[in-house]
Design a protein around this motif. Structure first.
Motif, mmCIF file in Angstrom:
data_model
loop_
_atom_site.group_PDB
_atom_site.id
_atom_site.type_symbol
_atom_site.label_atom_id
_atom_site.label_comp_id
_atom_site.label_asym_id
_atom_site.label_seq_id
_atom_site.Cartn_x
_atom_site.Cartn_y
_atom_site.Cartn_z
ATOM 1 N N GLU A 60 34.965 37.086 35.659
ATOM 2 C CA GLU A 60 35.041 38.454 35.189
ATOM 3 C C GLU A 60 34.954 39.435 36.353
ATOM 4 O O GLU A 60 34.241 39.210 37.331
ATOM 5 N N PRO A 61 35.670 40.557 36.265
ATOM 6 C CA PRO A 61 35.604 41.571 37.324
ATOM 7 C C PRO A 61 34.250 42.273 37.325
ATOM 8 O O PRO A 61 33.587 42.371 36.294
ATOM 9 N N THR A 62 33.848 42.763 38.495
ATOM 10 C CA THR A 62 32.548 43.421 38.613
ATOM 11 C C THR A 62 32.650 44.838 39.163
ATOM 12 O O THR A 62 31.670 45.565 39.158
ATOM 13 N N SER A 63 33.810 45.225 39.662
ATOM 14 C CA SER A 63 33.977 46.566 40.209
ATOM 15 C C SER A 63 35.225 47.201 39.600
ATOM 16 O O SER A 63 36.025 46.530 38.945
ATOM 17 N N GLU A 64 35.374 48.498 39.843
ATOM 18 C CA GLU A 64 36.531 49.209 39.288
ATOM 19 C C GLU A 64 37.834 48.632 39.834
ATOM 20 O O GLU A 64 38.809 48.468 39.107
ATOM 21 N N ILE A 65 37.837 48.297 41.129
ATOM 22 C CA ILE A 65 39.035 47.705 41.732
ATOM 23 C C ILE A 65 39.310 46.335 41.128
ATOM 24 O O ILE A 65 40.456 45.982 40.831
ATOM 25 N N ASP A 66 38.232 45.540 40.940
ATOM 26 C CA ASP A 66 38.384 44.229 40.315
ATOM 27 C C ASP A 66 39.005 44.358 38.929
ATOM 28 O O ASP A 66 39.867 43.582 38.541
ATOM 29 N N TYR A 67 38.531 45.342 38.162
ATOM 30 C CA TYR A 67 39.036 45.531 36.812
ATOM 31 C C TYR A 67 40.523 45.869 36.826
ATOM 32 O O TYR A 67 41.294 45.355 36.014
ATOM 33 N N GLU A 68 40.934 46.729 37.754
ATOM 34 C CA GLU A 68 42.342 47.113 37.802
ATOM 35 C C GLU A 68 43.211 45.927 38.212
ATOM 36 O O GLU A 68 44.276 45.697 37.638
ATOM 37 N N ARG A 69 42.744 45.153 39.187
ATOM 38 C CA ARG A 69 43.489 43.969 39.616
ATOM 39 C C ARG A 69 43.538 42.947 38.487
ATOM 40 O O ARG A 69 44.562 42.319 38.229
ATOM 41 N N PHE A 70 42.413 42.805 37.805
ATOM 42 C CA PHE A 70 42.298 41.871 36.695
ATOM 43 C C PHE A 70 43.254 42.260 35.569
ATOM 44 O O PHE A 70 43.997 41.425 35.047
ATOM 45 N N ALA A 71 43.255 43.564 35.240
ATOM 46 C CA ALA A 71 44.074 44.031 34.117
ATOM 47 C C ALA A 71 45.559 43.972 34.429
ATOM 48 O O ALA A 71 46.388 43.937 33.519
ATOM 49 N N TYR A 72 45.907 43.941 35.715
ATOM 50 C CA TYR A 72 47.324 43.857 36.105
ATOM 51 C C TYR A 72 48.006 42.679 35.428
ATOM 52 O O TYR A 72 49.176 42.754 35.046
ATOM 53 N N PHE A 73 47.280 41.594 35.263
ATOM 54 C CA PHE A 73 47.848 40.394 34.666
ATOM 55 C C PHE A 73 47.923 40.505 33.142
ATOM 56 O O PHE A 73 48.468 39.637 32.483
ATOM 57 N N TYR A 74 47.348 41.559 32.616
ATOM 58 C CA TYR A 74 47.323 41.738 31.170
ATOM 59 C C TYR A 74 48.047 43.021 30.763
ATOM 60 O O TYR A 74 47.661 43.685 29.818
ATOM 61 N N LYS A 75 49.082 43.393 31.503
ATOM 62 C CA LYS A 75 49.850 44.582 31.173
ATOM 63 C C LYS A 75 51.083 44.202 30.356
ATOM 64 O O LYS A 75 51.751 43.213 30.630
#
Length: 523
Positions: free
Chosen positions: A364-379
């Motif tokens: 799971e992502p832990t920072s705002e940047i992690d979340y954005e990178r993580f969500a990239y795969f779920y667009k």
């Protein structure tokens, strides 16, 4: 760094550079002037070049003790320059000073035997440290030649100094390789710390099996580097939070052979390349890449296979919860004699039980940047909103953490008729425009596209949505479209997946049928 201390280091190095010269290659004029001014404080002779081609011309015509070069340059880049220099001399001292952190370039520089690879912006303290090592090595070799012909009694002493410097070079190699490992693990929260844990588990299992300290240290080092080949794995696969497809899994399996190819080029790693090459082989021959079985697999690789599997099972994934230590050990026992060597499993069980598993190791992502990178795969590829898979992740997380979430569902009505009248392409345009409106109007919401023409909006605080305002949009009203609206207080429901929202969305079943029809229709 303290200025006075830096001056002392410069003066100390200057005392050792008598008779040595350096060629500095840098295309940026300002930086070239600044760095050459610094180098002139150390060397009696400093020459510069603005690109690789100019540097090579000077190199062929002259003799330089050290070449200090940038990577990204016009006409001829740094890597091409190094390759050309190596055709003339395999002993030339070469140091790279570059802003280029491309992993493939780093790997090639290691194979070409550069002394050091320093990352811009310039840290003159680091430059002094690497230059000091190169100067010591050059002086040692030069003195060794003198003493070999004139003072044979000092040969042994100087040889030891040369060996020490060679060990320092080996240490530099090791530092670069470990930097590559950190680079790989830094790309993905799941892999962070994985290599270190696998190395430690492998070492302890080997100790329990009675291997010598040297053998245990060897398997530890192999464990640190066992995933080095993932440097060649595309981010789209390595960083994918979800389960890999069959084709994606086939691609990621290539990391084993890639790791072997990278490390086999460096003599100091020859002792454990075979371990790394075989750490995904299975005892029954069903593994990869060479389908080895039983005793064909190096014992150290059989040990590492168990350690690698245990860490994978006890680390949380987005698509699969982590296992407890007991559950993982139970699975290892079930696969004893199938995937894993029974003798390894016998020793590994007690060893692995003794480890305290860190429960917060997760994908799971832990920072705002992690979340954005993580969500990239779920667009969603059409609207670029989040898709239903990411909605599932958010819903599960909110349930696990007992978060207060308000969910708003907006269903576009008559959209099937619109598609039939205007065509799927025009329907896609309308959905894209509507999505852009939602992002602009509800910028403080997380917005998801589900069931084709339905949208879910999430917020941690309750906020009313004016559905009449939405329906007044010309985009809808002028096309005989309108929206229905549902508000759901998630903590009061058992909703944990987007599929649980089907009862709130009358379009859900129609979307499945229409999507299937669309795939069958001629484009």
């Amino acid at each position: 760094m303290d200025i006075e201390l830096l001056k002392k280091k410069v003066e100390s190095l200057k005392n050792k550079t008598k008779g040595l010269n350096i060629l500095y290659v840098e295309d940026e004029a300002g930086l070239r002037e600044k760095a050459s001014h610094f180098l002139n404080k150390i060397f009696e002779n400093v020459e510069t070049a603005s690109n690789g081609a100019e540097a090579l011309e000077k190199y062929v015509s002259n003799s330089y003790d050290i070449v200090l070069t940038d990577m990204l340059m016009p006409v001829m880049n740094g890597l091409e320059l190094i390759q050309n220099i190596r055709r003339h001399s395999d002993k030339q001292e070469i140091i790279v000073l570059s802003a280029d952190t491309d992993s493939e370039i780093l790997s090639k520089c290691i194979q070409l035997g550069v002394t050091g690879y320093l990352i811009k912006p310039i840290d003159f303290n680091q430059v002094l440290t690497v230059l000091d090592q190169s100067v010591d090595k050059l002086n040692a070799f030069r003195e060794n030649e003198i003493y070999r012909t004139k003072l044979e009694s000092l040969v042994n002493e100087r040889t030891q100094k040369v060996l020490l410097l060679q060990n320092e070079q080996a240490s530099n190699y090791d530092h670069v390789i470990r930097s590559l490992v950190k680079m790989i693990e830094g790309r993905d929260t799941y892999t962070g710390g994985h290599s270190e844990r696998v190395a430690l588990y492998s070492q302890k299992i080997a100790e329990a099996m009675g291997y010598t300290q040297e053998e245990c240290d060897l398997i530890y080092q192999a464990g640190i580097l066992h995933d080095i080949g993932k440097i060649t794995t595309p981010d789209a696969i390595l960083l994918k939070p979800g389960k890999l497809s069959k084709n994606e899994y086939s691609l990621i399996k290539n990391h084993v052979s890639a790791g072997y190819d990278i490390l086999s080029e460096v003599p100091m790693y020859s002792k454990f390349v075979d371990i790394i090459h075989a750490h995904h082989e299975h005892y029954d021959g069903s593994g990869y890449p060479r389908f080895l079985k039983g005793d064909e697999i190096p014992m150290a690789a059989r040990i590492m296979a168990v350690a690698d599997a245990f860490d994978a099972m006890t680390t949380g994934r987005i698509y699969k919860s982590r296992k407890t230590s007991a559950e993982a050990i139970s699975e290892l026992k079930e696969l004893s004699g199938v995937w894993y060597d029974p003798t390894v499993i016998e020793s590994a069980l007690n060893v692995l039980q003794a480890f305290d598993i860190v429960e917060d190791i997760s994908q799971e992502p832990t920072s705002e940047i992690d979340y954005e990178r993580f969500a990239y795969f779920y667009k969603d590829p059409l609207t670029h909103l989040y898709n239903h898979d990411y909605l599932d992740f958010v819903l599960r997380k909110s349930k696990d953490r007992d978060e207060k979430i308000c969910l708003h569902l907006i269903n576009i009505k008559n959209f099937t008729s619109y598609n039939q009248k205007h065509g799927w392409s025009e329907g896609d345009v309308l959905l894209t425009n509507f999505s852009t409106y939602l992002e602009s109007e509800f910028s403080n919401f997380q917005i998801f596209r589900i069931f084709g023409d339905d949208f879910a909006l999430l917020n941690t605080v309750h906020q009313e949505i004016d559905i009449d305002k939405i329906n007044a949009l010309p985009l809808l009203s002028e096309n005989d479209l309108y929206c229905e609206y549902n508000h759901i207080d998630l903590p009061k429901t058992e909703i944990i997946s987007y599929k649980d929202l089907q009862s709130y969305s009358p379009n859900a079943n129609d979307w499945k049928k229409n999507y299937s029809d669309r795939l069958d229709s001629p484009m």
